[in-house]
Design an enzyme around this catalytic site. Structure first.
Site, PDB file in Angstrom:
ATOM      1  N   GLY A   1      10.142   3.508   1.781  1.00  0.00           N
ATOM      2  CA  GLY A   1       9.466   2.331   1.220  1.00  0.00           C
ATOM      3  C   GLY A   1       9.035   2.574  -0.217  1.00  0.00           C
ATOM      4  O   GLY A   1       9.179   1.692  -1.078  1.00  0.00           O
TER       5      GLY A   1
ATOM      6  N   GLU B   1       6.936  -2.859   5.766  1.00  0.00           N
ATOM      7  CA  GLU B   1       6.295  -2.449   7.023  1.00  0.00           C
ATOM      8  C   GLU B   1       6.627  -0.983   7.181  1.00  0.00           C
ATOM      9  O   GLU B   1       7.754  -0.631   7.559  1.00  0.00           O
ATOM     10  CB  GLU B   1       6.860  -3.226   8.214  1.00  0.00           C
TER      11      GLU B   1
ATOM     12  N   THR C   1      16.479  -3.220   7.973  1.00  0.00           N
ATOM     13  CA  THR C   1      15.772  -3.237   9.264  1.00  0.00           C
ATOM     14  C   THR C   1      15.983  -1.927  10.038  1.00  0.00           C
ATOM     15  O   THR C   1      16.979  -1.241   9.849  1.00  0.00           O
ATOM     16  CB  THR C   1      16.243  -4.447  10.103  1.00  0.00           C
TER      17      THR C   1
ATOM     18  N   CYS D   1       6.036   2.243  15.265  1.00  0.00           N
ATOM     19  CA  CYS D   1       5.073   2.680  14.220  1.00  0.00           C
ATOM     20  C   CYS D   1       3.646   2.384  14.607  1.00  0.00           C
ATOM     21  O   CYS D   1       2.736   2.821  13.921  1.00  0.00           O
ATOM     22  CB  CYS D   1       5.349   2.103  12.846  1.00  0.00           C
TER      23      CYS D   1
ATOM     24  N   GLU E   1       3.569  11.079  11.633  1.00  0.00           N
ATOM     25  CA  GLU E   1       3.960  10.207  12.742  1.00  0.00           C
ATOM     26  C   GLU E   1       4.835  11.031  13.705  1.00  0.00           C
ATOM     27  O   GLU E   1       5.866  11.552  13.280  1.00  0.00           O
ATOM     28  CB  GLU E   1       4.809   9.093  12.119  1.00  0.00           C
TER      29      GLU E   1
HETATM   30  C1  SIN Z   1       7.428  -1.328  14.807  1.00  0.00           C
HETATM   31  O1  SIN Z   1       7.439  -0.264  15.399  1.00  0.00           O
HETATM   32  O2  SIN Z   1       7.684  -1.406  13.595  1.00  0.00           O
HETATM   33  C2  SIN Z   1       7.147  -2.649  15.429  1.00  0.00           C
HETATM   34  C3  SIN Z   1       6.540  -2.619  16.713  1.00  0.00           C
HETATM   35  C4  SIN Z   1       6.112  -3.983  17.188  1.00  0.00           C
HETATM   36  O3  SIN Z   1       6.439  -5.028  16.638  1.00  0.00           O
HETATM   37  O4  SIN Z   1       5.378  -3.998  18.153  1.00  0.00           O
END
Ligand code: SIN
Length: 482
Positions: free
Chosen positions: A239, A256, A155, A290, A386
């Site tokens: 990833g 993710e 995480t 993200c 990013e």
């Molecule tokens: C993330 O930045 O991975 C998650 C953001 C969110 O859940 O809004």
């Protein structure tokens, strides 16, 4: 070291088999406060000698939990929801100290995190199978939903609590056990969750939280045959590596990964609404999500008006340490995040981008001042990568087709946003954008009941919502002849 140790939620050992266990390794992870780089805590690292006992606990817990009743799984998640909220102030303090965001933002994250527990407490009761008619009247197929098995989760630091519960809650609801490795930047929040979990009756080893060398633990997760699933939130680069490592044991994986969200403002948009959306999607968590808007694609006829309105709003952003007030722009997670943003901006300016605001040194440590650039071109790294910080990078366009092409000109496909008052354009553009989540005149795409996830190189699978549960259950077909 800081007063953080006075909190009863603070632990520096690993949470293994339902207990706080001291490690066989001398290695420690230093956790630093992003606001002043002071040392908050030293976390014990597990050693490879701990791996087998972690698996034994996870397997025993899974064997017990997979035959538990849906109401029991629901009860556990309801209790977790309540306990998280009960401890929200202590948790917020820990998140703010190790992650940097303001207390108000930490409390927002905690409510978001707790919501996943409540949502999946309900969904645990709705894991339905199917009955399918076979080739004759006497034959049927039962489709059973079985938990995937032992799951491993890696995480991130940007939402150190919510990104755990978004994985953990559906796993528990489905009947899985889980081993969690939090980011080295924010292990204290994860360990605080361990303390909260230790106050709830559950099989020991159902949830284990371990810290250590990320490469070693990653390899352990990806290669151990007893682990059935890996779920990861983080960069696309990592990833891809994990995906490769999981190939040897054909693990079920959910990823993710990174994003490069376009924020398109068409000529027919309600500009005030668009600017409001732009502010919240760009500056949430100091730009460190993200799904933060990364590329602002603005119609050329409204560019000046957009810039003026945006500038006015950006001047009101409160910049400062998360612990000292309700600041919008807080210190970045670490020095390398700061360097990355500085380099992207410097390089863009060298290549012809124009600074409209910011791009100057900040008086606050590790804090990047809110910045706006225009004349961003698709060949610039700031368009391709990013940013993960408070920089508004603007490219103008003339036609809808051009806006769509620019928006899709990336290997990412997580979130995209656009503003228009034209109803048919809303449908047309939403369908044309190659993204997993699309906001039309709205940027709050993260919501417990809605699927979160991306296409292209932004990941695999969905989190949250009823679909998030699918990631933790297998379909088992039973052919019956009567
Ligand atoms: C993330 O930045 O991975 C998650 C953001 C969110 O859940 O809004």
């Amino acid at each position: 070291m800081n007063s953080i140790h006075q909190s009863p939620l603070v632990h520096t050992q690993n949470f293994i088999g339902g207990q706080w266990q001291s490690s066989k390794s001398d290695q420690k992870i230093e956790v630093r406060n992003p606001a002043d780089q002071s040392l908050l805590a030293e976390i014990e690292c597990i050693s490879s000698k701990d791996y087998e006992s972690i698996i034994v606990y996870a397997q025993a817990a899974f064997d017990q939990w997979k035959i538990s009743s849906a109401p029991d799984r629901s009860k556990l998640l309801t209790a977790l929801h309540q306990k998280i909220l009960q401890h929200q102030n202590e948790l917020a303090h820990i998140i703010t100290l190790e992650q940097g965001k303001s207390i108000a933002q930490s409390l927002g994250e905690i409510r978001y995190a707790a919501d996943f527990c409540l949502w999946y407490a309900e969904e645990a009761k709705r894991i339905y199978g199917d009955v399918i008619d076979g080739p004759s009247y006497q034959e049927k197929f039962l489709v059973l939903r079985a938990p995937v098995g032992i799951c491993a989760a890696i995480t991130p630091w940007n939402f150190p609590l919510a990104m755990i519960t978004r994985k953990l809650a559906p796993a528990i609801a489905a009947g899985c056990s889980m081993i969690i490795k939090p980011s080295e930047e924010t292990p204290l929040t994860a360990l605080a969750l361990g303390e909260i979990l230790s106050q709830i009756a559950m099989p020991k080893g159902l949830v284990q939280i371990i810290n250590g060398n990320p490469q070693d633990i990653g390899e352990f997760f990806c290669s151990h045959p007893a682990i059935s699933k890996l779920t990861f939130t983080g960069s696309t680069e990592v990833g891809k590596l994990l995906m490769k490592q999981c190939a040897s044991s054909v693990k079920n994986i959910s990823l993710e990964l990174g994003g490069n969200a376009p924020f398109i403002v068409f000529e027919d948009a309600d500009l005030d609404r668009a600017v409001e959306g732009a502010m919240s999607s760009k500056f949430r968590n100091t730009g460190q999500t993200c799904i933060c808007s990364n590329r602002f694609l603005i119609h050329k006829n409204i560019l000046d008006a957009f810039v003026e309105k945006m500038k006015r709003k950006m001047k009101d952003l409160r910049v400062g340490k998360g612990i000292e007030g309700d600041h919008d722009i807080c210190p970045l997670i670490n020095a390398s995040a700061m360097n990355k943003i500085q380099n992207l901006v410097r390089e863009a300016v060298d290549q012809g981008a124009q600074v409209l605001m910011g791009a100057e040194p900040s008086s606050q440590s590790q804090t990047y001042v809110p910045t706006m650039l225009k004349n961003i071109q698709p060949n610039m790294n700031i368009f391709k990568q990013e940013i993960f910080g408070p920089v508004v990078a603007i490219t103008s366009f003339e036609t809808e087709a051009q806006a769509i092409a620019l928006a899709n000109q990336t290997h990412y496909g997580l979130a995209a946003y656009f503003y228009t008052e034209n109803f048919s354009r809303s449908f047309r553009v939403a369908q044309a954008l190659e993204y997993g989540m699309i906001g039309v005149n709205k940027v709050a795409v993260s919501y417990t009941a809605a699927p979160f996830g991306g296409v292209k190189q932004s990941g695999l699978g969905r989190e949250g919502s009823k679909f998030g549960l699918d990631e933790y259950v297998e379909k088992k077909s039973v052919a019956l002849a009567i």
